[in-house]
Design an enzyme around this catalytic site. Structure first.
Site, PDB file in Angstrom:
ATOM      1  N   ARG A  30      -5.742 -16.148   3.528  1.00 38.64           N
ATOM      2  CA  ARG A  30      -6.394 -16.586   4.752  1.00 38.64           C
ATOM      3  C   ARG A  30      -5.554 -16.408   6.009  1.00 38.64           C
ATOM      4  O   ARG A  30      -5.982 -15.795   6.969  1.00 38.64           O
ATOM      5  CB  ARG A  30      -6.800 -18.063   4.623  1.00 38.64           C
ATOM      6  CG  ARG A  30      -7.650 -18.558   5.773  1.00 38.64           C
ATOM      7  CD  ARG A  30      -8.079 -20.000   5.586  1.00 38.64           C
ATOM      8  NE  ARG A  30      -8.839 -20.190   4.366  1.00 38.64           N
ATOM      9  CZ  ARG A  30      -9.372 -21.345   4.012  1.00 38.64           C
ATOM     10  NH1 ARG A  30      -9.216 -22.406   4.776  1.00 38.64           N
ATOM     11  NH2 ARG A  30     -10.057 -21.456   2.892  1.00 38.64           N
ATOM     12  N   HIS A  76     -16.927 -13.115   2.813  1.00 45.07           N
ATOM     13  CA  HIS A  76     -16.097 -14.194   3.359  1.00 45.07           C
ATOM     14  C   HIS A  76     -16.885 -15.503   3.369  1.00 45.07           C
ATOM     15  O   HIS A  76     -17.535 -15.841   4.361  1.00 45.07           O
ATOM     16  CB  HIS A  76     -15.646 -13.828   4.781  1.00 45.07           C
ATOM     17  CG  HIS A  76     -14.444 -14.597   5.259  1.00 45.07           C
ATOM     18  ND1 HIS A  76     -13.199 -14.424   4.727  1.00 45.07           N
ATOM     19  CD2 HIS A  76     -14.308 -15.555   6.207  1.00 45.07           C
ATOM     20  CE1 HIS A  76     -12.331 -15.226   5.329  1.00 45.07           C
ATOM     21  NE2 HIS A  76     -12.991 -15.935   6.234  1.00 45.07           N
ATOM     22  N   TYR A 120     -26.194 -13.164  21.132  1.00 44.73           N
ATOM     23  CA  TYR A 120     -26.339 -12.397  22.362  1.00 44.73           C
ATOM     24  C   TYR A 120     -25.488 -11.127  22.380  1.00 44.73           C
ATOM     25  O   TYR A 120     -25.852 -10.140  23.006  1.00 44.73           O
ATOM     26  CB  TYR A 120     -25.959 -13.255  23.575  1.00 44.73           C
ATOM     27  CG  TYR A 120     -26.808 -14.486  23.744  1.00 44.73           C
ATOM     28  CD1 TYR A 120     -28.189 -14.391  23.896  1.00 44.73           C
ATOM     29  CD2 TYR A 120     -26.235 -15.757  23.742  1.00 44.73           C
ATOM     30  CE1 TYR A 120     -28.977 -15.525  24.051  1.00 44.73           C
ATOM     31  CE2 TYR A 120     -27.004 -16.896  23.891  1.00 44.73           C
ATOM     32  CZ  TYR A 120     -28.381 -16.768  24.050  1.00 44.73           C
ATOM     33  OH  TYR A 120     -29.146 -17.890  24.194  1.00 44.73           O
TER      34      TYR A 120
END
Length: 744
Positions: A30, A76, A120
């Site tokens: 990680r 993930h 967006y």
């Protein structure tokens, strides 16, 4: 449960093993990048998912939400915010040495503005990412492992062709360790790799001829060049980075300082903090050379303008900014990455060595795969060429066979049983055929137009090209020097296409020294109203407004401008404020709440006495509490560097009622809530330490407490009202401490 299912183990050993497993999982899976591709798992998975989705540099953008969702669902299994955060950073050219994602929409700004929501924004891969980071994945160049639910495959590492760990750097926090690697220049890193391939024994000092230091995307100046060698050798150290400041001429003979580049550590909220710090320098009178500050930064770059007064000391002001603000900052380096499956702090040459070894592994696997394919192609081509030479016989075999199986057996093993030939000679020749299985299948699949002359010539040309490739690939695989030459050729091509000029200058700059001008010591008048708003004015202003100042303010006294103001509270605390921190100005200015300048909290406590620290340092102070505990304390005990100290010790549920300086011949009148009065001589009050509770000054009835304390000097005729009657305090008999007193 049977005894066989019970596992007996030492708890500490089990806990230690479990914690180490967890720590390594966080570090490897990680928080930290792999030294081979310089990517953290979330970055690697995001880029691979974009590759799989076909979001290429020459194709339309795709919504970030689609990329994030696909990455989370396939590779993930963590929060979408961590994936989108990684995607955003990979697209920010002011954070990355080489942006790997081409973002479309609002992906944040250098001033700390966050990116728009993922629904967006849109994204696609950069060209360099597709070519140098994800290329050749179909050629078995890296290992693939099952994803978290074993429904997909994902690469263990990406076949990155450039030293990405250095180019983009990395920051991450694991369990008990941290990594912080600064970004570098792509062209310089490639030069360093080539230099290492030519000389594997190269030292870090020699490597710095090619990679002289970090190259931050925000530019700036590295100020401690001589310390970089030690940092690159040990993998740890501190880099001093300064912003770039230019002097511009303004109208009227004035000048302005323009900050055009900032330290890498100033990205984000620290730009706003820098502006506030500069304003604070002006407010606290550390400098009077700055008239105005404006942030004119835009997409074109950083531009922070400091307007200066005429005749300003520019060099002294620069040093002040370097010393007191983030314009000069420290980037802590800890070049820690996952190498061979475990975290390791690496030197500059070690990082490049790992990268080069990885390149040989990737290319070896690539050319073994390509060689195998070319050998297969060679086999087919040779079969077709031979078939063209005996095409009449092959046609006769095919026409005379009753099924494909017969024809294939004849082509590969010369078995002619059951095949009708036109002549014995043809049958004899057919028995000599010895094509391979693959060649026979290719002949059976061959179309007649391949017999055209030009097609045969093209086949021969392809065969010659295949032989050349085989020779080339075998040379790479058997000759390390040839492989190295090929890798260097590819690296030079990447450098030619993607190299950019260095942005960060590297130099040895002198330490910024600030010569603080001595403050002119003078008397000022401290004013504080009953609401806690405080300020200072000069003596002449006070004398002109003495009557109004005394009437409007609860505390008025003369003090030194370099001294401290003490605030004693009912909770037994003493808060101190530097007089210089108080606003100094006009009489009608409102002032500033003392809450804003000290640890005093008007919501929790109440100020009892305010004074000048220098004035009480040579005096005795008398404390009186609501439970009638009294004492004298030497004023020198309140001289301390801390902003808040305990001025006295209080019993539970007790509060300070009065604090006053002692004068000769002074008497003290204690008045209880049940209207009992006791007058004692102040010199009978024992002196105690500030950490003591004190002694009892008056015996109180049950449920009674002190309501007020009055101090009388000789000739003082103070009168108080009790139940509608006036009581002259100076007429009260002077009694003994720790008595009940008299009731009125």
């Amino acid at each position: 449960m049977s005894d066989q299912n019970i596992i007996q183990t030492e708890y500490s050993e089990h806990l230690q093993k479990s914690f180490l497993d967890y720590a390594m999982s966080v570090i490897v899976a990680r928080a930290f990048p792999d030294v081979r591709d310089g990517l953290k798992p979330v970055q690697r998975r995001t880029l691979y998912d974009m590759y799989e989705l076909g979001v290429r540099y020459d194709r339309p953008y795709k919504k970030s939400a689609r990329i994030v969702g696909d990455t989370m669902g396939k590779y993930h299994p963590h929060g979408d915010s961590s994936i989108y955060g990684a995607l955003v950073v990979l697209a920010q050219d002011f954070k990355e040495g080489q942006a790997l994602i081409d973002g479309h929409g609002n992906f944040g700004s250098i001033e700390g503005d966050g990116a728009a929501a993922m629904r967006y924004t849109e994204a696609r891969l950069q060209k360099i990412t597709q070519e140098a980071y994800l290329g050749d994945l179909d050629k078995d160049v890296v290992d693939f492992i099952p994803n978290y639910d074993e429904t997909e495959k994902e690469p263990v590492v990406l076949p990155v062709r450039v030293p990405n760990l250095l180019i983009n750097g990395s920051e991450g926090i694991g369990v008990g360790m941290v990594t912080s690697i600064p970004p570098h220049n792509l062209g310089e890193c490639i030069d360093g790799v080539i230099a290492y391939m030519k000389n594997p024994d190269i030292t870090n000092a020699e490597m710095m001829e090619y990679i002289p230091g970090p190259d931050f995307p925000t530019g700036g100046i590295i100020a401690n060049k001589d310390e970089l060698l030690s940092i690159y050798e040990t993998g740890q150290g501190k880099i001093k980075v300064r912003g770039k400041v230019e002097l511009e001429k303004a109208k009227g003979g004035k000048e302005r300082l323009v900050i055009t580049e900032i330290p890498y550590t100033m990205i984000g909220a620290n730009i706003g903090k820098f502006l506030n710090d500069v304003a604070s320098l002006v407010e606290t009178r550390k400098t009077s050379d700055i008239v105005d500050i404006t942030n004119q930064s835009s997409k074109e770059g950083i531009r922070i303008v400091l307007e200066l007064k005429r005749g300003a000391d520019v060099e002294a002001l620069k040093n002040l900014l370097y010393k007191k603000t983030k314009l000069e900052d420290t980037f802590g380096v800890n070049m820690l990455a996952v190498a061979d499956g475990k975290p390791e702090t690496l030197s500059l040459v070690q990082i490049i060595r790992h990268h080069v070894n990885f390149q040989f592994d990737v290319n070896t696997r690539k050319y073994k795969t390509l060689l195998s394919k070319e050998m297969d192609k060679k086999e087919i081509q040779e079969g077709l060429i031979e078939a063209c030479n005996v095409i009449d016989l092959i046609i006769e075999v095919l026409r005379g066979s009753k099924e494909v199986k017969q024809a294939k057996a004849c082509l590969t093993e010369g078995i002619t049983d059951g095949i009708a030939f036109k002549s014995k000679e043809s049958e004899k020749m057919a028995k000599q055929l010895h094509f391979t299985q693959n060649q026979a299948q290719a002949i059976l699949d061959m179309r007649l137009h391949r017999l055209v002359g030009l097609e045969i010539e093209a086949l021969m040309a392809d065969h010659n090209e295949t032989l050349a490739k085989i020779a080339e690939y075998q040379d790479y695989l058997s000759n390390r020097a040839s492989m190295a030459k090929h890798i260097m050729k590819e690296l030079k091509a990447y450098k030619k296409e993607y190299e950019r000029a260095r942005r960060t200058e590297i130099d040895n700059l002198a330490e910024a020294v600030v010569e603080e001008k001595p403050i002119e010591v003078k008397d000022v008048v401290f004013l504080m109203d009953r609401f806690g708003y405080a300020k200072t004015i000069d003596l002449a202003t006070y004398e002109r407004n003495k009557e109004a100042a005394d009437a409007e303010n609860k505390y008025v006294f003369v003090c030194k401008n370099v001294g401290k103001i003490c605030i004693f509270t009912d909770h037994g605390n003493m808060h101190s404020i530097k007089t210089l921190d108080l606003p100094f100005g006009k009489f009608r200015d409102k002032g500033v709440p003392i809450d804003n300048l000290s640890n005093y909290d008007s919501k929790q406590e109440r100020f009892i006495y305010v004074c000048d620290l220098d004035a009480i340092a040579g005096q005795k102070m008398i404390f009186a509490t609501k439970t009638a505990m009294i004492k004298q304390v030497d004023g020198t005990e309140f001289v301390a560097s801390k902003r808040t100290i305990a001025a006295t010790k209080l019993a539970d549920d007790d509060l300070v009622l009065n604090v006053s300086p002692l004068t000769e011949g002074m008497t003290m009148v204690m008045r209880s809530a049940k209207e009992a009065f006791l007058r004692i001589a102040c010199d009978t009050i024992p002196e105690k330490k500030k950490t003591a509770i004190g002694v009892r000054g008056m015996k109180l009835d049950a449920q009674d407490e002190l309501q007020a304390v009055y101090f009388l000097t000789e000739g003082d005729n103070r009168v108080v009202e009790v139940k509608g009657k006036e009581v002259s305090l100076n007429r009260l008999h002077i009694g003994n401490r720790d008595t009940k007193g008299v009731k009125r």
